[in-house]
Structures are given as C-alpha cells and as structure tokens.
Motif scaffolding. Structure first.
Motif, PDB file in Angstrom:
ATOM      1  N   ASP A  18     -59.288  -3.906 -25.473  1.00 39.16           N
ATOM      2  CA  ASP A  18     -59.456  -3.652 -24.046  1.00 39.16           C
ATOM      3  C   ASP A  18     -60.175  -2.336 -23.798  1.00 39.16           C
ATOM      4  O   ASP A  18     -60.825  -2.160 -22.764  1.00 39.16           O
ATOM      5  N   LEU A  19     -60.077  -1.407 -24.755  1.00 38.51           N
ATOM      6  CA  LEU A  19     -60.690  -0.083 -24.624  1.00 38.51           C
ATOM      7  C   LEU A  19     -60.851   0.507 -26.017  1.00 38.51           C
ATOM      8  O   LEU A  19     -59.992   0.318 -26.884  1.00 38.51           O
ATOM      9  N   VAL A  20     -61.960   1.244 -26.227  1.00 38.81           N
ATOM     10  CA  VAL A  20     -62.195   1.886 -27.519  1.00 38.81           C
ATOM     11  C   VAL A  20     -62.497   3.363 -27.290  1.00 38.81           C
ATOM     12  O   VAL A  20     -63.358   3.712 -26.475  1.00 38.81           O
ATOM     13  N   LEU A  21     -61.781   4.223 -28.007  1.00 38.92           N
ATOM     14  CA  LEU A  21     -61.998   5.675 -27.967  1.00 38.92           C
ATOM     15  C   LEU A  21     -62.622   6.077 -29.297  1.00 38.92           C
ATOM     16  O   LEU A  21     -62.034   5.830 -30.360  1.00 38.92           O
ATOM     17  N   LEU A  22     -63.796   6.715 -29.243  1.00 39.86           N
ATOM     18  CA  LEU A  22     -64.552   7.005 -30.460  1.00 39.86           C
ATOM     19  C   LEU A  22     -64.877   8.487 -30.596  1.00 39.86           C
ATOM     20  O   LEU A  22     -65.434   9.089 -29.674  1.00 39.86           O
ATOM     21  N   ASP A  23     -64.534   9.053 -31.742  1.00 37.99           N
ATOM     22  CA  ASP A  23     -65.123  10.337 -32.122  1.00 37.99           C
ATOM     23  C   ASP A  23     -66.530  10.038 -32.641  1.00 37.99           C
ATOM     24  O   ASP A  23     -66.841   8.910 -33.012  1.00 37.99           O
ATOM     25  N   ILE A  24     -67.395  11.039 -32.651  1.00 40.01           N
ATOM     26  CA  ILE A  24     -68.759  10.822 -33.156  1.00 40.01           C
ATOM     27  C   ILE A  24     -68.883  11.282 -34.603  1.00 40.01           C
ATOM     28  O   ILE A  24     -69.360  10.544 -35.462  1.00 40.01           O
ATOM     29  N   THR A  71     -65.522  13.854 -28.330  1.00 38.97           N
ATOM     30  CA  THR A  71     -66.292  14.546 -29.359  1.00 38.97           C
ATOM     31  C   THR A  71     -66.511  16.014 -29.032  1.00 38.97           C
ATOM     32  O   THR A  71     -66.449  16.419 -27.868  1.00 38.97           O
ATOM     33  N   ALA A  72     -66.765  16.779 -30.065  1.00 36.87           N
ATOM     34  CA  ALA A  72     -67.108  18.192 -29.888  1.00 36.87           C
ATOM     35  C   ALA A  72     -68.598  18.369 -29.631  1.00 36.87           C
ATOM     36  O   ALA A  72     -69.045  19.472 -29.304  1.00 36.87           O
ATOM     37  N   ILE A  95     -66.487  12.401 -23.200  1.00 35.64           N
ATOM     38  CA  ILE A  95     -65.582  13.531 -22.968  1.00 35.64           C
ATOM     39  C   ILE A  95     -65.722  14.517 -24.120  1.00 35.64           C
ATOM     40  O   ILE A  95     -65.602  14.148 -25.293  1.00 35.64           O
ATOM     41  N   VAL A  96     -65.998  15.767 -23.772  1.00 36.03           N
ATOM     42  CA  VAL A  96     -66.216  16.805 -24.781  1.00 36.03           C
ATOM     43  C   VAL A  96     -64.904  17.523 -25.087  1.00 36.03           C
ATOM     44  O   VAL A  96     -64.151  17.891 -24.177  1.00 36.03           O
ATOM     45  N   LYS A  97     -64.614  17.698 -26.363  1.00 32.98           N
ATOM     46  CA  LYS A  97     -63.429  18.436 -26.808  1.00 32.98           C
ATOM     47  C   LYS A  97     -63.625  19.934 -26.573  1.00 32.98           C
ATOM     48  O   LYS A  97     -64.754  20.425 -26.711  1.00 32.98           O
ATOM     49  N   PRO A  98     -62.569  20.668 -26.281  1.00 37.10           N
ATOM     50  CA  PRO A  98     -61.206  20.199 -25.998  1.00 37.10           C
ATOM     51  C   PRO A  98     -61.126  19.552 -24.619  1.00 37.10           C
ATOM     52  O   PRO A  98     -61.882  19.930 -23.723  1.00 37.10           O
ATOM     53  N   PHE A  99     -60.229  18.585 -24.464  1.00 35.64           N
ATOM     54  CA  PHE A  99     -60.137  17.868 -23.206  1.00 35.64           C
ATOM     55  C   PHE A  99     -58.691  17.818 -22.720  1.00 35.64           C
ATOM     56  O   PHE A  99     -57.743  18.052 -23.482  1.00 35.64           O
ATOM     57  N   SER A 100     -58.540  17.512 -21.461  1.00 35.53           N
ATOM     58  CA  SER A 100     -57.222  17.365 -20.852  1.00 35.53           C
ATOM     59  C   SER A 100     -56.686  15.966 -21.120  1.00 35.53           C
ATOM     60  O   SER A 100     -57.371  14.973 -20.850  1.00 35.53           O
TER      61      SER A 100
END
Length: 226
Positions: free
Chosen positions: A51-57, A83-84, A103-108
């Motif tokens: 349903d949703l995918v969260l990906l680091d780069i 990702t940073a 969304i760029v790290k660090p994030f809320s």
C-alpha cells in the motif's frame, strides 16, 4: 483497515523508531515490513502488493532510485524517499522516477506519519472525489476513467498515463524526453518519436478536446484549459 508498508532502510535505529512510532499511533493501522539493504528490498517488492513504500536512497547493494524505477514498472503504490540526499537535482530525479514525496533526513516522525496517512487516503480514494480535470477533460485515477464533458472515453494504457501526466502538469511545457522518461521509463530503448505518435493518437481519442494539448515547437507539449 491495515495498510501494508514496505520500509527499505539500512539504519537499524531508524527502522525501529519508525516501526515503534507508527504502531504507537495506531497499532492495527500499519503492518510494516522492513528490508536492510537494496537487494533485500528488491526481494520484498515482489512478495506482495504494497500500500506504501518508504525508500532510503543510499543503500548497500541496489540503491533506492533503482528500486523506485523497478517498482514503478508494476505498481502505482505511493512511494516516499527518506534520505540524507537533499540536493535539488536528487529531489527532482526522485520525482521524475515516480516518487510521491521526498523527505530529507533528519525528519519529524509526526510529519512522516501525517504524510503517509494522507497519501494512503488519496491512493485508496478515501478523500472525496479524486477526479482531476483540465478544460473539457477529466480523469479519475482510482478508476482509470476518462471523460470529455460527460462522455466516457476509452484510452490505451500509455495514452492514459500520458494524459494524466499532462493534466497533473497543466500549463507547463513538458519536453519529449521528460514525457518519455515519466511514461515509458528510463529503460525504454526507443526514441522520442514514440511520444509524438502517442500524442497524435491521444488527440484523436479526445476529439475536439484534443486541441487542449498544445505543441511547443522545438520543446514538447503543454496541456491548456482550452
């Protein structure tokens, strides 16, 4: 309803923090499956429909950009990059590949949860009507239906994808290369003439409303209200 979320992240602490926060907000709302590197992420992608995918780069093995490109070949599930890498060119590249947010790290964690919830509601058609329109043309992404005025129009899959991207970016000049990448993917071996041919077919399918797709000579195309 339980949403099945794939989280591909090599930092164990970040994986655990996200899992703990999401389960703490609503224990039954999210079922999060994790992968610690790109190769494991690729295996998980094909295990089920997400349903949703969260990906680091920046991942060991296959990177997040490649995972996103592969996922977009077979799925319309919302994708968020975590990702940073905050350079503008990386962000734009991510959107070109088909991500829904970056969304760029660090994030809320609160912001991440809110964005995930909003994306899931929209993708599941839970936020009123998700029909988008431009002039005489309207499309409904949840049902893949297209109407000109009140008449249903049948489009081939690539024509639909092309029309959707044009409407989502109405008023903007979209170069042929951009359309080729966004609709056919980076791995497509053909040239940009395929874009011209599909635009011609799309205009014919839309009838008089096809005039809303303007040719910008030497550049590409632009969708206008009339």
């Amino acid at each position: 309803m339980t949403y099945h979320v794939l989280l591909v992240e090599d930092d164990r602490q970040i994986r655990e923090v996200i899992e703990d926060y999401f389960s703490g907000k609503n224990e039954n709302a999210f079922a999060i499956t994790t992968a610690k590197d790109g190769d494991e992420g690729m295996e998980r992608i094909y295990e089920q429909e997400w349903d949703l995918v969260l990906l680091d780069i920046m991942l060991p093995g296959m990177d997040g950009f490649t995972l996103c490109r592969e996922l977009r070949k077979s799925s319309t599930a919302p994708i968020i990059f975590l990702t940073a890498r905050g350079r503008e060119e990386d962000i734009l590249y991510g959107y070109d590949l088909g991500c829904d947010d970056y969304i760029v790290k660090p994030f809320s964690l609160a912001e991440l949860y809110a964005k995930c919830s909003a994306l899931l509601k929209r993708s599941k058609g839970m936020v009123g009507s998700n029909r988008i329109s431009c002039g005489k043309i309207s499309i409904c992404p949840s049902t893949l239906s297209v109407k000109v005025d009140d008449t249903e129009v049948e489009l081939a899959p690539k024509e639909y994808a092309l029309l959707k991207y044009l409407i989502e970016n109405k008023g903007r000049v979209l170069e042929r290369e951009t359309l080729l990448t966004r609709v056919w993917g980076y791995d497509f071996d053909g040239n940009d003439r395929v874009v011209d041919n599909h635009i011609k077919k799309l205009r014919n399918s839309l009838g008089d409303a096809g005039k809303q797709i303007k040719t910008v000579f030497g550049k590409g195309y632009r969708m206008e209200e009339r």
